[in-house]
Design a protein around this motif. Structure first.
Motif, PDB file in Angstrom:
ATOM      1  N   ILE A   1      98.341 110.247 -10.008  1.00  0.00           N
ATOM      2  CA  ILE A   1      97.351 110.834 -10.924  1.00  0.00           C
ATOM      3  C   ILE A   1      98.044 111.663 -11.997  1.00  0.00           C
ATOM      4  O   ILE A   1      97.686 111.612 -13.182  1.00  0.00           O
ATOM      5  N   PHE A   2      99.069 112.431 -11.596  1.00  0.00           N
ATOM      6  CA  PHE A   2      99.821 113.238 -12.561  1.00  0.00           C
ATOM      7  C   PHE A   2     100.478 112.348 -13.612  1.00  0.00           C
ATOM      8  O   PHE A   2     100.452 112.665 -14.811  1.00  0.00           O
ATOM      9  N   LYS A   3     101.058 111.235 -13.165  1.00  0.00           N
ATOM     10  CA  LYS A   3     101.719 110.317 -14.095  1.00  0.00           C
ATOM     11  C   LYS A   3     100.738 109.676 -15.050  1.00  0.00           C
ATOM     12  O   LYS A   3     101.067 109.397 -16.215  1.00  0.00           O
ATOM     13  N   ILE A   4      99.495 109.438 -14.581  1.00  0.00           N
ATOM     14  CA  ILE A   4      98.479 108.865 -15.460  1.00  0.00           C
ATOM     15  C   ILE A   4      98.147 109.830 -16.587  1.00  0.00           C
ATOM     16  O   ILE A   4      98.101 109.472 -17.768  1.00  0.00           O
TER      17      ILE A   4
ATOM     18  N   LEU B   1      93.403  94.532  -9.055  1.00  0.00           N
ATOM     19  CA  LEU B   1      92.808  95.235  -7.920  1.00  0.00           C
ATOM     20  C   LEU B   1      92.448  94.253  -6.809  1.00  0.00           C
ATOM     21  O   LEU B   1      92.682  94.530  -5.619  1.00  0.00           O
ATOM     22  N   PHE B   2      91.915  93.086  -7.193  1.00  0.00           N
ATOM     23  CA  PHE B   2      91.576  92.064  -6.199  1.00  0.00           C
ATOM     24  C   PHE B   2      92.826  91.612  -5.443  1.00  0.00           C
ATOM     25  O   PHE B   2      92.804  91.477  -4.218  1.00  0.00           O
ATOM     26  N   GLN B   3      93.915  91.388  -6.177  1.00  0.00           N
ATOM     27  CA  GLN B   3      95.158  90.964  -5.533  1.00  0.00           C
ATOM     28  C   GLN B   3      95.653  92.006  -4.545  1.00  0.00           C
ATOM     29  O   GLN B   3      96.100  91.680  -3.432  1.00  0.00           O
TER      30      GLN B   3
ATOM     31  N   VAL C   1      98.932  98.861  -7.913  1.00  0.00           N
ATOM     32  CA  VAL C   1      97.886  98.041  -8.543  1.00  0.00           C
ATOM     33  C   VAL C   1      98.271  97.704  -9.979  1.00  0.00           C
ATOM     34  O   VAL C   1      98.149  96.559 -10.425  1.00  0.00           O
ATOM     35  N   LYS C   2      98.751  98.700 -10.718  1.00  0.00           N
ATOM     36  CA  LYS C   2      99.117  98.466 -12.116  1.00  0.00           C
ATOM     37  C   LYS C   2     100.283  97.500 -12.257  1.00  0.00           C
ATOM     38  O   LYS C   2     100.419  96.821 -13.277  1.00  0.00           O
TER      39      LYS C   2
ATOM     40  N   GLY D   1     106.043 105.400  -6.382  1.00  0.00           N
ATOM     41  CA  GLY D   1     104.705 105.043  -6.831  1.00  0.00           C
ATOM     42  C   GLY D   1     103.777 104.850  -5.642  1.00  0.00           C
ATOM     43  O   GLY D   1     104.184 104.372  -4.588  1.00  0.00           O
ATOM     44  N   GLY D   2     102.518 105.238  -5.814  1.00  0.00           N
ATOM     45  CA  GLY D   2     101.516 105.057  -4.777  1.00  0.00           C
ATOM     46  C   GLY D   2     100.637 103.851  -5.063  1.00  0.00           C
ATOM     47  O   GLY D   2     100.998 102.975  -5.844  1.00  0.00           O
TER      48      GLY D   2
END
Length: 449
Positions: free
Chosen positions: A441-444, A7-9, A353-354, A347-348
């Motif tokens: 969110i759906f993919k999560i 997240l920092f990156q 981030v992931k 991807g958003g």
């Protein structure tokens, strides 16, 4: 800890890109004596985290990390503040400036993005060089997945060119093939050119195996026994699999294909151990695996690390920038291909981030992989440049389009048209943002992210 570093990156990269992009608008605006009312990192609907007014400009940090903006007086922008536009144009306003000055102001952001990517890629080439898997060293050709076979490849092919251009690097080639028209390979001693089947491309994108559908062809030599079943199967470290159920196999891709056809069964596995052939009855799990790790040490022989002098790194940086820009154009094209339906796998921010790279040491501690971070930042800078040039109202490209219209036809686009177009553009972009976030969110929740 890993998520925090990722997240920092992401925030650091976005902050660098947004600040420099907006500076690309801010500096020419100030040079042409245009009033800049706000300069913000991130958006600030309803409130901001911090702000300070210096001179005529309010500098601040918003709470919504989706970008940033400069608010230029006399310009129809995403703030949709049209009150000042009802008054006569003032000399310091954007609308009062000549069209060529407005064009330079609007192109400033993407120009900075382009040169920033060039600078980063040049620095990476000079300080780190480039490490890649060299296709010229694939003496046994490639192994391909089912999706790769559907695209038109066969095990043992040696890739020569893509759309007539010679290839060298597996990493770039595996991606470029997805956006190509045809590929030339050496197959059974003959050069063969074939069109890429889009259904295979769709499978690769859907399965997210863009770097795995083509692999080097290596023997299957067991490096370790990873499951209890494999440890009691009679297999041993160092065994080389040379046959399954009486069918000879030379390479891992042949073994993998045969095992996939025998999921949940017991196979007669012929192995070479200490120079002597042995046959073992070995169970195959439901995923078509033996529960072993294979020896990949030979893959190190396929790696090339290319160094660049300072003089060489500058044109190479430009070349990498153009390659990245070309890739963005191709990805955009494939996104709206009805057969491939690449838009379904966009991807958003959450997906980005992931995917941020991190290093992990022997003690399990996580750290930033700085070369990978800067490579991502350069790529993302080019992505922002390309995205902002799309002629959609609400983006820089929309303003550029209207300004070019004025330059070509000698008259400005009516103010009401600009306002309505900007409103439509903002609504479209907000809807697109919600769609991308909703997709993440759906993919999560479905386990696909």
């Amino acid at each position: 800890m890993e998520l925090a570093i990722k997240l920092f990156q992401f925030i650091l990269s976005i902050s660098i890109l947004v600040i420099l992009h907006e500076l690309g608008h801010f500096l020419p605006a100030k040079y042409f004596k245009t009033k800049v009312e706000k300069f913000y990192l991130f958006f600030d609907p309803w409130f901001s985290i911090a702000k300070k007014k210096i001179g005529e400009t309010e500098y601040g940090i918003g709470w919504l990390p989706f970008g940033g903006y400069v608010k230029i007086a006399g310009m129809v922008d995403e703030s949709m503040d049209t009150e000042q536009l009802k008054q006569p144009a003032q000399p310091w306003e954007f609308r009062a400036k000549p069209a060529w000055q407005r064009l330079i102001i609007m192109l400033g952001g993407v120009t900075v993005n382009f040169f920033l990517a060039w600078l980063i890629y040049s620095g990476l080439s000079f300080f780190n060089g480039e490490t890649y898997t060299d296709l010229n060293k694939f003496n046994n050709g490639i192994g391909v997945s089912d999706a790769g076979k559907k695209m038109g490849f066969q095990n043992g092919d040696k890739i020569i060119s893509i759309d007539g251009k010679p290839v060298e690097r597996l990493e770039n080639t595996a991606i470029n093939i997805l956006f190509s028209n045809d590929v030339t390979v050496l197959r059974d001693g003959k050069e063969i050119t074939f069109p890429i089947d889009e259904s295979g491309v769709a499978d690769v994108i859907k399965q997210r195996e863009a770097k795995m559908y083509i692999t080097p062809r290596i023997p299957m030599v067991i490096d370790s026994l990873a499951t209890p079943t494999s440890k009691t199967s009679g297999l041993a470290v160092g065994d080389k699999v040379i046959g399954i159920n009486g069918k000879k196999t030379q390479f891992f891709d042949e073994v993998s294909s045969a095992l996939d056809q025998n999921k949940g069964k017991t196979v007669e596995l012929e192995v070479l151990r200490n120079g002597a052939a042995q046959t073992l009855s070995v169970p195959v799990d439901k995923n078509g695996k033996l529960g072993v790790q294979i020896n990949t040490k030979d893959l190190g022989n396929l790696i090339t690390n290319k160094k660049y002098s300072f003089g060489e790194s500058i044109p190479r940086g430009l070349g990498r920038t153009i390659e990245a820009l070309t890739m963005q154009v191709k990805q955009f094209k494939i996104m709206f291909n009805s057969k491939i339906q690449g838009y379904k796998n966009v991807g958003g921010p959450i997906a980005i981030v992931k995917s941020m790279p991190v290093d992990k040491d022997a003690n399990g501690s996580f750290a930033i992989n700085w070369p990978a971070f800067w490579s991502f930042t350069a790529m993302f800078s080019i992505w922002l440049a390309f995205l902002n040039l799309i002629p959609i109202p609400g983006l820089d490209g929309g303003h550029v389009l209207f300004t070019l219209y004025e330059i070509i036809f000698g008259k400005p686009v009516p103010q009401k048209v600009l306002e309505n177009a900007q409103m439509i553009g903002v609504i479209f972009l907000l809807g697109l943002m919600l769609l991308i976030f909703g997709s993440d969110i759906f993919k999560i929740f479905t386990g696909k992210l």
